[in-house]
Design a protein around this motif. Sequence first.
Motif: not given
Length: 178
Positions: A73-100
Amino acid sequence: MKRKPLLLFAFPFLILAILAGERMATFLLGTYPASPAVWWIWLELRPLSTMLWQQIDFNLGDSMAADAAVLAAVSILCWIACHTRRSAFFFLTNHVALILAGLMIAVGSHSETASTIATFTSPSGLPFSLAVDFALKSSLVLLLGVAACAYCHVAFLAEARARSEARTVRILALRRDL
């Protein structure tokens, strides 16, 4: 610069691969307990993810299937977030991964407060110390995480600049037409 979703997904994938590798090694240890290779993999990956899996197992009931479902589930959410156009969810995904990753390293390296290491003073005046072991593996993971976050910043700012330039061109065209 056009952002590349695969590069944006690379660091979260690395963290998820470490977590999945530890779960897979744990599963294989139950099946092949005499395998030195599985023991070596498990011993290398365990310090990075033990505390996280203990918390997840405590809340989900010690099920490897639930662990696999969480990872999927987390992999799918990250993949979708990184492919979403006109959104900054990829920003959040990478930063949460760094904090984790930072938390996994701090907990896995048995970081502790001690009075013999470097001391700090909190704003309230309370002195404390912190010791964190930055081994080669941990340092490389954190360096990759910082590089991934830097790429996120560059991609985000490049997209913002491109939108701004497009907006400026449209405004100039409207002024000219009026």
